[in-house]
Design a protein around this motif. Structure first.
Motif, PDB file in Angstrom:
ATOM      1  N   PHE A   1      43.869  59.002  47.300  1.00 51.44           N
ATOM      2  CA  PHE A   1      45.126  59.559  46.604  1.00 51.44           C
ATOM      3  C   PHE A   1      46.154  59.999  47.678  1.00 51.44           C
ATOM      4  O   PHE A   1      46.429  61.106  47.951  1.00 51.44           O
ATOM      5  CB  PHE A   1      44.943  60.437  45.829  1.00 51.44           C
ATOM      6  N   GLY A   2      46.883  58.894  48.323  1.00 53.83           N
ATOM      7  CA  GLY A   2      47.849  59.164  49.349  1.00 53.83           C
ATOM      8  C   GLY A   2      49.072  58.764  48.646  1.00 53.83           C
ATOM      9  O   GLY A   2      49.213  58.802  47.493  1.00 53.83           O
ATOM     10  N   ALA A   3      50.154  58.606  49.480  1.00 57.46           N
ATOM     11  CA  ALA A   3      51.291  58.402  49.235  1.00 57.46           C
ATOM     12  C   ALA A   3      51.820  57.386  48.484  1.00 57.46           C
ATOM     13  O   ALA A   3      52.668  57.536  47.284  1.00 57.46           O
ATOM     14  CB  ALA A   3      52.324  58.427  50.666  1.00 57.46           C
ATOM     15  N   GLN A   4      51.107  56.269  48.580  1.00 54.55           N
ATOM     16  CA  GLN A   4      51.331  54.961  47.822  1.00 54.55           C
ATOM     17  C   GLN A   4      50.738  55.448  46.477  1.00 54.55           C
ATOM     18  O   GLN A   4      51.685  54.848  45.530  1.00 54.55           O
ATOM     19  CB  GLN A   4      50.703  53.871  48.527  1.00 54.55           C
ATOM     20  N   THR A   5      49.578  55.872  46.228  1.00 60.53           N
ATOM     21  CA  THR A   5      49.309  56.181  44.820  1.00 60.53           C
ATOM     22  C   THR A   5      50.098  57.157  44.372  1.00 60.53           C
ATOM     23  O   THR A   5      50.360  57.137  43.124  1.00 60.53           O
ATOM     24  CB  THR A   5      47.722  56.749  44.911  1.00 60.53           C
ATOM     25  N   GLY A   6      50.567  58.100  44.730  1.00 58.27           N
ATOM     26  CA  GLY A   6      51.384  59.097  44.451  1.00 58.27           C
ATOM     27  C   GLY A   6      52.673  58.463  43.929  1.00 58.27           C
ATOM     28  O   GLY A   6      53.115  58.792  42.987  1.00 58.27           O
ATOM     29  N   ASP A   7      53.304  57.488  44.827  1.00 59.47           N
ATOM     30  CA  ASP A   7      54.492  56.941  44.290  1.00 59.47           C
ATOM     31  C   ASP A   7      54.176  56.031  43.014  1.00 59.47           C
ATOM     32  O   ASP A   7      54.958  56.015  42.296  1.00 59.47           O
ATOM     33  CB  ASP A   7      54.997  55.874  45.316  1.00 59.47           C
ATOM     34  N   ALA A   8      53.103  55.316  42.961  1.00 65.36           N
ATOM     35  CA  ALA A   8      52.702  54.361  41.901  1.00 65.36           C
ATOM     36  C   ALA A   8      52.692  55.191  40.674  1.00 65.36           C
ATOM     37  O   ALA A   8      52.875  54.955  39.623  1.00 65.36           O
ATOM     38  CB  ALA A   8      51.258  53.295  42.130  1.00 65.36           C
ATOM     39  N   VAL A   9      51.705  56.434  40.727  1.00 62.04           N
ATOM     40  CA  VAL A   9      51.857  57.419  39.626  1.00 62.04           C
ATOM     41  C   VAL A   9      52.926  57.871  39.005  1.00 62.04           C
ATOM     42  O   VAL A   9      53.187  57.791  37.823  1.00 62.04           O
ATOM     43  CB  VAL A   9      50.728  58.508  40.030  1.00 62.04           C
ATOM     44  N   ARG A  10      53.641  58.154  39.892  1.00 64.01           N
ATOM     45  CA  ARG A  10      55.271  58.666  39.476  1.00 64.01           C
ATOM     46  C   ARG A  10      55.990  57.768  38.940  1.00 64.01           C
ATOM     47  O   ARG A  10      56.567  57.695  37.739  1.00 64.01           O
ATOM     48  CB  ARG A  10      55.995  59.357  40.697  1.00 64.01           C
ATOM     49  N   ALA A  11      56.064  56.446  39.325  1.00 62.07           N
ATOM     50  CA  ALA A  11      56.826  55.294  38.685  1.00 62.07           C
ATOM     51  C   ALA A  11      56.113  55.059  37.327  1.00 62.07           C
ATOM     52  O   ALA A  11      56.929  55.045  36.241  1.00 62.07           O
ATOM     53  CB  ALA A  11      56.438  53.994  39.757  1.00 62.07           C
ATOM     54  N   PHE A  12      54.797  55.102  37.288  1.00 67.17           N
ATOM     55  CA  PHE A  12      53.979  54.755  35.812  1.00 67.17           C
ATOM     56  C   PHE A  12      54.323  56.035  35.020  1.00 67.17           C
ATOM     57  O   PHE A  12      54.875  55.839  34.045  1.00 67.17           O
ATOM     58  CB  PHE A  12      52.827  54.847  36.036  1.00 67.17           C
ATOM     59  N   GLN A  13      54.453  57.181  35.494  1.00 72.39           N
ATOM     60  CA  GLN A  13      54.908  58.385  34.473  1.00 72.39           C
ATOM     61  C   GLN A  13      56.405  58.130  34.126  1.00 72.39           C
ATOM     62  O   GLN A  13      56.496  58.235  32.917  1.00 72.39           O
ATOM     63  CB  GLN A  13      54.530  59.635  35.270  1.00 72.39           C
TER      64      GLN A  13
END
Length: 143
Positions: free
Chosen positions: A40-52
């Motif tokens: 769970f790095g920056a790319q996953t964090g960005d994807a989670v925020r975009a999904f949320q």
């Protein structure tokens, strides 16, 4: 006796447990761009925020129960894609993204062992059992 499901895990940046890989497959199933690497790095964090943000959830990058619930994709025999790979990742089966007989056997066996409805469909309860786990039923003592 019905199973007692563990709560959904709270998953955030820095995590490296099995739920991260499942999270990444589910994000892909929702059209997010992410590399499935179990970190769970920056790319996953960005994807989670975009999904949320797209789901009108607090876009803080923390995968809490509400985010897990929104990520669920019902998977059943005949399904294909990243959500199927997320299911397959939980079992010693091939991760080909096709819900065939081998995946169905693994899902049904898991459902039986977890004492949840055995129907071969990976819906909310089965996803929660896969990601969060199931508490063992207490042993009943003879009177």
């Amino acid at each position: 006796m019905a199973a007692t499901l563990n709560p959904w895990p709270t998953t955030r940046q820095g995590a490296k447990d099995h739920s991260v890989t499942t999270l990444q497959f589910l994000l892909l199933a929702h059209g997010q761009t992410v590399t499935v690497d179990g970190v769970f790095g920056a790319q996953t964090g960005d994807a989670v925020r975009a999904f949320q943000w797209a789901k009108n959830l607090p876009d803080n990058g923390v995968v809490c129960p509400r985010t897990w619930e929104a990520l669920i994709v019902e998977v059943r025999p005949g399904a294909q894609g990243s959500a199927v790979r997320g299911v397959q990742h939980e079992f010693p089966t091939s991760e080909d993204g096709v819900y065939g007989p081998e995946t169905e056997r693994a899902v049904r066996s898991f459902q039986q062992d977890a004492a949840i409805l055995v129907d071969g469909v990976v819906g909310r309860t089965t996803w929660q059992a896969l990601v969060g786990g199931v508490q063992a039923a207490p042993l009943q003592q003879a009177a």
